[in-house]
Design a protein around this motif. Structure first.
Motif, PDB file in Angstrom:
ATOM      1  N   ARG A  59       1.564  -1.410 -16.727  1.00  0.00           N
ATOM      2  CA  ARG A  59       1.137  -2.390 -15.739  1.00  0.00           C
ATOM      3  C   ARG A  59      -0.365  -2.610 -15.829  1.00  0.00           C
ATOM      4  O   ARG A  59      -1.115  -1.761 -16.312  1.00  0.00           O
ATOM      5  CB  ARG A  59       1.488  -1.910 -14.343  1.00  0.00           C
ATOM      6  N   SER A 101      -4.186  -2.628 -14.538  1.00  0.00           N
ATOM      7  CA  SER A 101      -4.805  -1.595 -13.720  1.00  0.00           C
ATOM      8  C   SER A 101      -6.296  -1.818 -13.635  1.00  0.00           C
ATOM      9  O   SER A 101      -6.900  -2.421 -14.508  1.00  0.00           O
ATOM     10  CB  SER A 101      -4.532  -0.213 -14.313  1.00  0.00           C
ATOM     11  N   PHE A 136       4.527  -4.712  -2.101  1.00  0.00           N
ATOM     12  CA  PHE A 136       3.771  -3.488  -2.351  1.00  0.00           C
ATOM     13  C   PHE A 136       4.051  -2.437  -1.289  1.00  0.00           C
ATOM     14  O   PHE A 136       4.228  -1.251  -1.596  1.00  0.00           O
ATOM     15  CB  PHE A 136       2.277  -3.796  -2.396  1.00  0.00           C
ATOM     16  N   THR A 155       5.445   3.200  -4.654  1.00  0.00           N
ATOM     17  CA  THR A 155       4.165   3.494  -5.284  1.00  0.00           C
ATOM     18  C   THR A 155       3.092   3.489  -4.215  1.00  0.00           C
ATOM     19  O   THR A 155       3.226   2.811  -3.180  1.00  0.00           O
ATOM     20  CB  THR A 155       3.821   2.466  -6.374  1.00  0.00           C
ATOM     21  N   TYR A 182      -1.987   0.173  -5.559  1.00  0.00           N
ATOM     22  CA  TYR A 182      -1.776  -1.272  -5.564  1.00  0.00           C
ATOM     23  C   TYR A 182      -2.190  -1.878  -6.893  1.00  0.00           C
ATOM     24  O   TYR A 182      -3.222  -1.525  -7.463  1.00  0.00           O
ATOM     25  CB  TYR A 182      -2.582  -1.936  -4.445  1.00  0.00           C
ATOM     26  N   GLU A 183      -1.364  -2.783  -7.389  1.00  0.00           N
ATOM     27  CA  GLU A 183      -1.672  -3.624  -8.536  1.00  0.00           C
ATOM     28  C   GLU A 183      -1.299  -5.055  -8.179  1.00  0.00           C
ATOM     29  O   GLU A 183      -0.463  -5.298  -7.294  1.00  0.00           O
ATOM     30  CB  GLU A 183      -0.899  -3.180  -9.780  1.00  0.00           C
ATOM     31  N   GLU A 213       0.407  -7.018  -9.925  1.00  0.00           N
ATOM     32  CA  GLU A 213       1.791  -7.242 -10.326  1.00  0.00           C
ATOM     33  C   GLU A 213       2.353  -5.958 -10.904  1.00  0.00           C
ATOM     34  O   GLU A 213       1.614  -5.074 -11.346  1.00  0.00           O
ATOM     35  CB  GLU A 213       1.888  -8.368 -11.350  1.00  0.00           C
ATOM     36  N   TYR A 214       3.676  -5.848 -10.911  1.00  0.00           N
ATOM     37  CA  TYR A 214       4.366  -4.679 -11.426  1.00  0.00           C
ATOM     38  C   TYR A 214       5.481  -5.128 -12.375  1.00  0.00           C
ATOM     39  O   TYR A 214       6.025  -6.228 -12.226  1.00  0.00           O
ATOM     40  CB  TYR A 214       4.980  -3.855 -10.291  1.00  0.00           C
ATOM     41  N   ARG A 229       9.133  -5.567 -13.718  1.00  0.00           N
ATOM     42  CA  ARG A 229      10.391  -5.697 -12.977  1.00  0.00           C
ATOM     43  C   ARG A 229      11.574  -5.644 -13.941  1.00  0.00           C
ATOM     44  O   ARG A 229      11.485  -6.097 -15.085  1.00  0.00           O
ATOM     45  CB  ARG A 229      10.430  -7.033 -12.213  1.00  0.00           C
ATOM     46  N   PHE A 265      12.053  -2.421  -9.317  1.00  0.00           N
ATOM     47  CA  PHE A 265      10.728  -1.883  -9.623  1.00  0.00           C
ATOM     48  C   PHE A 265      10.860  -0.990 -10.855  1.00  0.00           C
ATOM     49  O   PHE A 265      11.511   0.046 -10.825  1.00  0.00           O
ATOM     50  CB  PHE A 265      10.214  -1.077  -8.430  1.00  0.00           C
ATOM     51  N   ASP A 297       8.409   0.502 -12.926  1.00  0.00           N
ATOM     52  CA  ASP A 297       7.443   1.554 -13.248  1.00  0.00           C
ATOM     53  C   ASP A 297       7.774   2.786 -12.419  1.00  0.00           C
ATOM     54  O   ASP A 297       7.250   2.973 -11.329  1.00  0.00           O
ATOM     55  CB  ASP A 297       6.028   1.064 -12.957  1.00  0.00           C
TER      56      ASP A 297
END
Length: 549
Positions: free
Chosen positions: A32, A34, A319, A324, A327-328, A330-331, A333, A413, A415
């Motif tokens: 992802r 970061s 989020f 998790t 925070y990012e 986007e993740y 999927r 999700f 990750d």
């Protein structure tokens, strides 16, 4: 270890299905974006999501030459547990009674309603962090004077501190005054801490993104001014910058690939405007100094993208619901939800919880309630050691491996690096880095790295100590509110880990079997001692662990 869902492999709960489905399904990239600097950014998981179910943990533990001892160890373990169970039932009777929890507890229904109300209030309060970020960062306009920018930062940080303080003060007061069992109080306190850590990550990450957006605005304004024939140009507004996210790669400065230090940059590759921008960033007192060149370059390599378009309702809600703490924008999927997998994970989790309750009632509560009075503390700790470690392992299995994986599957999700192979750790440092990856990633970014980038005077040792200090305070807060008792037992137990980390870094422990044995020994001794400290204090005022008065 499961890098994606909580198994012992990099990405557990995402793979699955038939072999034909596995062949047809494309591999999913779970790396992802970061805000980590170049030297700390996460590495690619390296294992396709579709290969998870093809590995067997027990087969990995076996070796061809020692398979007989492998089988003997499980036989001895099973016989010892069987003997311990039969002896306990003969001496004390069958103490497991689920009806006392669900049917004969008069406060059960009121507790359920309280959990629903308290959880809804926490969800509603979490919107404060979204509104704060949306009002002070995503909607900001650039080009204001220095004092306006500084005032905006002061206002945002002040409101954020008040929001966090209010969350803890009000929640603690409510939970402390209302009669709750330790399990219920601990669950709700953990929920409060989760909202707090998520809110912190959301606020701080978007703060970094806002700082980089302002730097990008100034860089573009300078370039337009330099390219203007008469040296005068109408500067772009903040709205214009917002529509330009993510940053155009043509306007960026690219750091060398594989660079380990954020300060390493090839001066020959920098244009005159880039040099002047760098000079401005180092000399300007108007901008906050919290984002170093490392974070700036991370953004320019397009790892910080999507701001301020990411500050929206759906992004924030996802989020807050996602498994998790970091925070990012986007993740990754997955393409679909495997409901059969979700059902199996929740089924295993339910069985583990039932086994935990049975172990607690049959083996642990008689000792914790003082029914073996007259014996030494060492005797009680030894009597609790085996059921306590089994209780803890079951809790780890159902929460990290099953519940989080099932929840991530429902949210698609991908990750899912919830834990790594902590059971093989030969140092305490390795254990704490692997056994709870959710908290580890949060502490790494928002305590360890953040302290070093906010102040050059903070060393790695000082940042590591601060990380354990924050963890110790949160652990003590969790147990204090859950058991409604003021103590420093958990805090001191966590801080003892600091010298323990330095000790196990020695070559006589690192990478050796004795280091792994020392890690397991500390788990065997630490859990019973902590239980005796807090449970005995609780039972001085209460008669039941599962049903409060």
């Amino acid at each position: 270890m499961m890098q994606a869902s909580g198994t012992c492999l990099p990405i557990e709960a995402v793979g699955g299905g038939t072999s034909d489905e596995l062949d047809e399904r494309a591999e999913v990239d779970v790396t992802r974006p970061s805000i980590y600097p170049q030297s700390h950014r996460p590495q690619p998981r390296g294992v396709p999501l579709s290969l998870v179910d093809e590995r067997d943990l027990l087969n990995e533990l076996k070796t061809s030459r020692l398979e007989g001892f492998y089988n003997l160890s499980f036989l001895l373990l099973g016989f010892a547990l069987f003997y311990m169970t039969v002896r306990s039932i003969i001496e004390k009777g069958f103490l497991v009674d689920f009806g006392s929890i669900l049917l004969r507890c008069p406060a059960f229904l009121s507790d359920v309603l309280f959990v629903l109300r308290f959880s809804a209030a926490l969800w509603a309060y979490s919107l404060v962090f979204y509104v704060l970020v949306w009002a002070t960062m995503a909607r900001r306009r650039y080009g204001h004077s220095g004092w306006v920018r500084r005032l905006r930062i002061v206002v945002a940080v002040s409101f954020y501190i008040v929001a966090q303080g209010t969350l803890y003060v009000v929640s603690t007061r409510v939970l402390w005054r209302r009669p709750t069992t330790p399990a219920l109080g601990g669950f709700l306190t953990l929920w409060v801490i989760t909202i707090s850590l998520k809110g912190h990550s959301y606020f701080l990450t978007n703060w970094h993104l806002a700082e980089e957006a302002e730097r990008t605005w100034r860089e573009r304004a300078r370039r337009k001014k330099d390219s203007s024939p008469n040296g005068h140009v109408e500067l772009p507004s903040g709205e214009g910058l917002r529509s330009a996210a993510p940053v155009d790669p043509s306007d960026t400065v690219t750091a060398p690939r594989g660079s380990e230090s954020p300060s390493e940059a090839s001066g020959a590759r920098l244009s005159d405007s880039d040099r002047s921008l760098k000079r401005e960033l180092s000399e300007s007192s108007d901008l906050s100094s919290t984002m170093s060149v490392g974070f700036s370059r991370a953004a320019r390599q397009n790892r910080l993208r999507g701001f301020p378009a990411n500050v929206n309702w759906s992004n924030f809600v996802y989020f807050m619901a996602a498994p998790t703490l970091v925070y990012e924008t986007e993740y990754p999927r997955t393409e679909r939800v495997r409901y059969r997998y979700v059902a199996s994970m929740f089924g295993i989790a339910l069985l583990c919880i039932v086994a935990q309750v049975a172990i607690m009632q049959q083996f642990m509560l008689p000792v914790l309630q003082g029914q073996s009075a007259g014996y030494s503390l060492a005797y009680h700790a030894a009597k609790l050691a085996i059921p306590s470690i089994i209780f803890w392992l079951l809790g780890f299995l159902w929460f990290f491996h099953c519940a989080l994986s099932a929840w991530a599957e429902m949210l698609r999700f991908a990750d899912r690096q919830f834990y790594q192979d902590w059971w093989n750790a030969t140092t305490l440092e390795s254990f704490w880095n692997k056994w709870n990856m959710l908290v580890h990633e949060w502490a790494l970014r928002h305590v360890f790295i953040e302290l070093q980038y906010r102040s050059k005077r903070v060393s790695k040792a000082a940042a590591g100590f601060a990380t354990f200090l924050v963890s110790a305070v949160l652990h003590e807060y969790l147990f204090a509110v859950a058991f409604k008792t003021i103590s420093v037992g958990i805090f001191l137990g966590m801080m003892i880990q600091v010298p323990g980390i330095w000790l196990t870094r020695h070559s006589c422990f690192r990478g050796r079997r004795r280091g792994n044995l020392l890690m397991w020994l500390m788990l065997f001794l630490g859990h019973p001692l902590g239980e005796l400290l807090y449970f005995r204090a609780y039972f001085r005022k209460h008669n039941s662990f599962f049903c409060h008065d």
